[in-house]
Every structure is written in C-alpha cells, then in structure tokens.
Design an enzyme around this catalytic site. Structure first.
Site, short mmCIF file in Angstrom:
data_model
loop_
_atom_site.label_atom_id
_atom_site.label_comp_id
_atom_site.label_asym_id
_atom_site.label_seq_id
_atom_site.Cartn_x
_atom_site.Cartn_y
_atom_site.Cartn_z
CG HIS A 140 -1.90 1.10 1.29
ND1 HIS A 140 -2.29 1.72 2.45
CD2 HIS A 140 -2.57 1.74 0.29
CE1 HIS A 140 -3.14 2.69 2.17
NE2 HIS A 140 -3.33 2.73 0.88
CD GLU A 152 -0.66 1.35 6.04
OE1 GLU A 152 -0.88 1.84 7.16
OE2 GLU A 152 -1.57 1.18 5.20
N1 LIG Z 1 -6.26 7.94 -4.02
C1 LIG Z 1 -5.48 7.67 -2.99
O1 LIG Z 1 -5.09 8.56 -2.22
C2 LIG Z 1 -5.02 6.25 -2.74
C3 LIG Z 1 -3.92 6.04 -1.90
C4 LIG Z 1 -3.46 4.72 -1.71
C5 LIG Z 1 -4.11 3.65 -2.32
N2 LIG Z 1 -5.20 3.90 -3.11
C6 LIG Z 1 -5.85 2.75 -3.74
O2 LIG Z 1 -5.34 2.64 -5.06
C7 LIG Z 1 -6.33 2.07 -5.93
C8 LIG Z 1 -6.56 3.01 -7.10
O3 LIG Z 1 -6.95 4.27 -6.60
P1 LIG Z 1 -6.74 5.63 -7.44
O4 LIG Z 1 -6.86 6.75 -6.46
O5 LIG Z 1 -5.54 5.53 -8.33
O6 LIG Z 1 -8.08 5.61 -8.31
P2 LIG Z 1 -8.46 6.38 -9.67
O7 LIG Z 1 -9.93 6.61 -9.63
O8 LIG Z 1 -7.53 7.52 -9.92
O9 LIG Z 1 -8.12 5.23 -10.76
C9 LIG Z 1 -8.81 4.02 -10.81
C10 LIG Z 1 -8.34 3.20 -12.00
O10 LIG Z 1 -9.13 1.99 -12.03
C11 LIG Z 1 -9.51 1.75 -13.37
N3 LIG Z 1 -10.74 0.96 -13.38
C12 LIG Z 1 -12.00 1.38 -13.06
N4 LIG Z 1 -12.86 0.36 -13.18
C13 LIG Z 1 -12.13 -0.72 -13.59
C14 LIG Z 1 -12.45 -2.05 -13.92
N5 LIG Z 1 -13.71 -2.49 -13.84
N6 LIG Z 1 -11.44 -2.90 -14.30
C15 LIG Z 1 -10.16 -2.45 -14.38
N7 LIG Z 1 -9.81 -1.19 -14.10
C16 LIG Z 1 -10.77 -0.34 -13.71
C17 LIG Z 1 -9.73 3.15 -13.95
O11 LIG Z 1 -9.68 3.12 -15.36
C18 LIG Z 1 -8.55 3.90 -13.35
O12 LIG Z 1 -7.39 3.64 -14.12
C19 LIG Z 1 -7.57 1.85 -5.06
O13 LIG Z 1 -7.57 0.52 -4.59
C20 LIG Z 1 -7.35 2.83 -3.91
O14 LIG Z 1 -8.01 2.44 -2.72
C21 LIG Z 1 -5.66 5.18 -3.36
#
Ligand SMILES: NC(=O)c1ccc[n+]([C@@H]2O[C@H](COP(=O)([O-])OP(=O)(O)OC[C@H]3O[C@@H](n4cnc5c(N)ncnc54)[C@H](O)[C@@H]3O)[C@@H](O)[C@H]2O)c1
Length: 284
Positions: A140, A152
């Site tokens: 993470h 993490e």
């Molecule tokens: N935003 C944050 O601060 C943060 C921090 C740490 C971890 N995360 C985790 O990282 C992951 C991604 O978050 P993010 O903020 O980059 O999100 P985001 O909304 O910026 O991106 C999400 C991505 O998922 C893709 N996606 C959507 N539906 C999909 C599907 N059905 N199949 C395959 N791909 C699909 C989208 O095209 C996009 O590329 C999540 O699990 C989130 O919990 C986020």
C-alpha cells in the site's frame, strides 16, 4: 527472490505514481490499462513529471532517459506474464479486484507475487481468488506515491514469509520505508486517519465552521501540511467513500459511517481534484 520486473495495473493517480517510483529506482515497469491510449497517456504523464524534475535540477538528463527506457505501456494482460511482481491499483471495488486477481493468476508466471494497492479491502479475498494465496500480499503506497515515504506491507493469513520479505525488500529498493501490518480494514494509516476526515465533513455539514476555517484550523493548530477537506479532495471523494464503507463494514464503528454530504458529492460527480471539483474548485 529479487524483484526486477514490475507490472502495474490501473492508470489512475496511484498506478501512475507507483510506476514512476519503480521505474526511477531501476525496475522495469509494464503499465497495463484497459485501453492502450490510457496506458500511453500515463507514459506521457511520466515524461512530463520527469521533465519537471530535470528542470528543477532534481534529476539528471541521463537518469530521465534511462527511466523512460524502462517503461512500457500495454492494454494486454498477457504482457505481464514475465513479471516478478504485479501491483494492482484499479478502482476500490472488491468484485473488480477479485476478478482481476483470478485472471492474473492464470496469466502471470507461477513464482510471481501478486500485490494489491487497496486502501482498505480484505487482501485475503483477493488471495483466495487465486491458486497461489501464499504469494498474494498488500503493498500500500501513499498519495502522491513519488513523494510519500511510507509503504504498508499488508500480510493476509495466507501469505508466506518469503513473499512478505520479498515485497518489503522491494519497497526499500524503491526508497520507501515499509511497515508491516495485519490484514484489517484500513491497515494502520487509514484506520486512524478516516474518522478524522469523516468528522471534518460532519463539522462542515453541521455548520460548526466554514470549509476554509476547518482546513486553516487543522493546518495552523496541528501543523498538518493540508487541511482535512483538501486532503479528501486529493485522495478522491469516491475512493474516500469506498474506504469509509469498507471500514464501517468491518468495524461497525459510527465514526466510520460516511457523512451524507460525502455520499451526495460522489453521486454528483464531485470527486475532488481528479474531477476538478470537490470541497474546493480546481477548474481554474
Ligand atoms: N487515491 C489515494 O489517495 C489512494 C492512496 C493509496 C491507495 N489507493 C488505492 O489505489 C487504488 C486506485 O486508486 P486511485 O486513487 O488511483 O483511483 P483512480 O480513480 O484515480 O483510478 C482508478 C483506476 O481503475 C480503473 N478501473 C476502473 N474500473 C475498472 C475495472 N472495472 N477494471 C479495471 N480497471 C478499472 C480506472 O480506469 C482507473 O485507471 C484503489 O484501490 C485505492 O483504494 C488510493
């Protein structure tokens, strides 16, 4: 096991950041998005980010060229078959992630580690969607991944010591500070952070203080670099809502029950920085 070739799935904020971190620290990176133009746009974004670092004197021209040469974009899941580690960073939705892990398990070489960047979802659920649960773990990263030092390492009941050691060494090789945590919703940081963020929305909704005053108070009073509402906008309000829902499902603590205002903003498409509008306006 030395991890040299990384697959990154998901072209959102986090996928792009993780790809940058891994490539800059000498790993080969294959970026996979469902659409090739999106994966290529991530590489263009990386080019811009590296160019800025060169302009500021933080990166040499030589290192920029070498970093870009290590990155490849694809829309084909099979292109990840030779990776040592695949990090999934798609939307925070358990059904989507489980389906992806099952597919990865069929396509990626047998000794590879499959990792998720989930913020809160049970890693065990993704591990059990594969035939290699001992090689599934949470890795993470924090947002923005190139700047934040913490990773993490989330250990589900099924993960082997070898897997945990290999990803801990990988995080260290990325220049990060890894910590190990059990597979409980929110791990360390989000389990402690999100009641605070949610209560900031509660305070705004109750009219106790204005948006700007809430953020100013927490910056000036606690020496936090950002206020809670600006931080929610940075994380993404849809991702924040998914995190709170997962925490509430697991612990039933009322502090994790997402505020109606947050839910309504997500329904309205006000997702924070990524959509241009959240608690603050980013469209100018
Ligand atoms: N935003 C944050 O601060 C943060 C921090 C740490 C971890 N995360 C985790 O990282 C992951 C991604 O978050 P993010 O903020 O980059 O999100 P985001 O909304 O910026 O991106 C999400 C991505 O998922 C893709 N996606 C959507 N539906 C999909 C599907 N059905 N199949 C395959 N791909 C699909 C989208 O095209 C996009 O590329 C999540 O699990 C989130 O919990 C986020």
């Amino acid at each position: 096991m030395a991890i040299k070739r990384i697959g990154v799935l998901g072209s959102g904020i986090m996928g792009s950041g993780i790809a940058e971190v891994a490539a800059k620290t000498g790993h080969e990176v294959i970026l996979r998005s469902r659409k090739l133009d999106t994966a290529q746009a991530m590489v263009s974004g990386l080019e811009k980010s590296l160019a800025k670092q060169v302009d500021k004197g933080k990166l040499s021209d030589e290192d920029r060229t070498a970093t870009l040469a290590r990155v490849q974009a694809t829309d084909d899941l099979d292109a990840l078959s030779g990776c040592d580690l695949v990090i999934e960073s798609v939307v925070e939705d358990l059904d989507v992630k489980r389906a992806l892990f099952a597919e990865l398990d069929r396509g990626v070489q047998a000794d590879a580690i499959l990792a998720t960047n989930t913020s809160t979802l049970p890693v065990i659920e993704m591990a059990m969607a594969t035939e290699r649960p001992q090689q599934v773990v949470g890795v993470h990263f924090f947002n923005p991944a190139p700047m934040m030092s913490l990773v993490e390492i989330v250990r589900p009941l099924t993960a082997s010591d070898e897997t945990v050691t290999a990803v801990t060494e990988f995080a260290a090789a990325c220049g990060k500070d890894p910590v190990e945590v059990k597979d409980r919703a929110g791990f360390i940081v989000n389990a402690l952070l999100f009641p605070y963020l949610n209560n900031a929305v509660r305070m705004l909704e109750a009219g106790t203080a204005s948006r700007d005053d809430i953020d100013t108070a927490m910056k000036g009073g606690c020496n936090f670099p950002m206020g809670p509402l600006a931080l929610l906008d940075l994380v993404g309000l849809d991702t924040s809502l998914a995190i709170l829902d997962a925490l509430h499902t697991e612990f039933k603590d009322p502090n994790y029950a997402a505020m109606p205002l947050l839910r309504r903003m997500v329904s309205a498409g006000h997702l924070g920085r990524k959509s241009g509008q959240g608690f603050f306006d980013y469209r100018r």
